[in-house]
Enzyme design. Structure first.
Site, short mmCIF file in Angstrom:
data_model
loop_
_atom_site.label_atom_id
_atom_site.label_comp_id
_atom_site.label_asym_id
_atom_site.label_seq_id
_atom_site.Cartn_x
_atom_site.Cartn_y
_atom_site.Cartn_z
N ASP A 64 -5.13 -4.88 -0.71
CA ASP A 64 -5.61 -4.21 -1.92
C ASP A 64 -4.65 -3.09 -2.36
OD1 ASP A 64 -7.88 -5.79 -1.99
OD2 ASP A 64 -9.04 -4.38 -0.78
N ARG A 65 -4.68 -2.84 -3.65
CA ARG A 65 -3.84 -1.78 -4.21
C ARG A 65 -4.06 -0.43 -3.54
NH1 ARG A 65 -4.38 0.19 -10.54
NH2 ARG A 65 -2.78 1.82 -10.50
#
Length: 204
Positions: A64-65
């Site tokens: 995930d970012r």
């Protein structure tokens, strides 16, 4: 006018030269916070392009970012599938800084599997880390609530659902503040600095 490429009697047809085989490559990257797990973004957000200039490689799985840590990249489609396909249940280990003080009951719930909105998770390995791990400072820093203590737990899962670790800890009352992946199968983050990568043998 098109060119006649047919061979004359007694003349062997020309063979097109085969492209040389591509050497399989596998890179271990420490993905920084706020970086997308892709090489381009129409909205101008930070991507892997700023850190990896090796042509032909692509992520084997995602991160995930707002998560940090180990990300694998390869140019080998079969290796990518073996790493990323949930059917192989390759273990992935995370260090999660959570809000609150984990109790044995909460850790046991993580070990047994947690009911999420997309179904129960598989059993996981979960333990409380006695000391905060020696990590780099995150940029920007994590926002804490001064009145609420935090702790670090180590969690190993064998699935790859969207934001799974964060949803699991939240389900047992321990919201994740910071998440760092430190191991995928046999590969470990070790002392890689954020944004740095190293190459390892492309095999599993």
């Amino acid at each position: 006018m098109s060119r006649n490429t047919r061979s004359t009697p007694g003349q062997r047809p020309r063979r097109q030269a085969k492209a040389p085989p591509v050497t399989p490559r596998l890179l271990l990257l420490n993905k920084p916070f706020d970086v997308l797990t892709q090489f381009a973004d129409a909205d101008g957000r930070a991507t892997l392009k700023a850190y990896v200039e090796v042509p032909g490689v692509y992520p084997a799985g995602r991160l995930d970012r707002d998560s940090e840590g180990l990300l694998l990249l390869t140019n080998d489609g079969q290796l990518q599938a073996r790493i990323a396909d949930p059917r192989h249940k390759l273990p992935k280990t995370y260090w999660a800084q959570v809000e609150g003080t984990p109790g044995e009951e909460q850790l046991q719930r993580l070990r047994q599997g947690v009911d999420l909105n997309d179904g129960p998770t598989l059993p996981a390995e979960a333990r409380l880390l006695a000391e905060p791990p020696a990590l780099w400072e995150r940029d920007p820093p994590v926002r804490f609530r001064k009145s609420v203590p935090t702790a670090w737990i180590e969690l190993t899962i064998r699935e790859g659902r969207n934001r799974q670790v964060r949803r699991m800890t939240a389900a047992v009352g321990l919201p994740t503040l910071r998440l760092v992946r430190v191991r995928i199968g046999p590969w470990t983050l070790d002392d890689l600095a954020p944004g740095a990568w190293r190459e390892v043998p492309a095999q599993l």
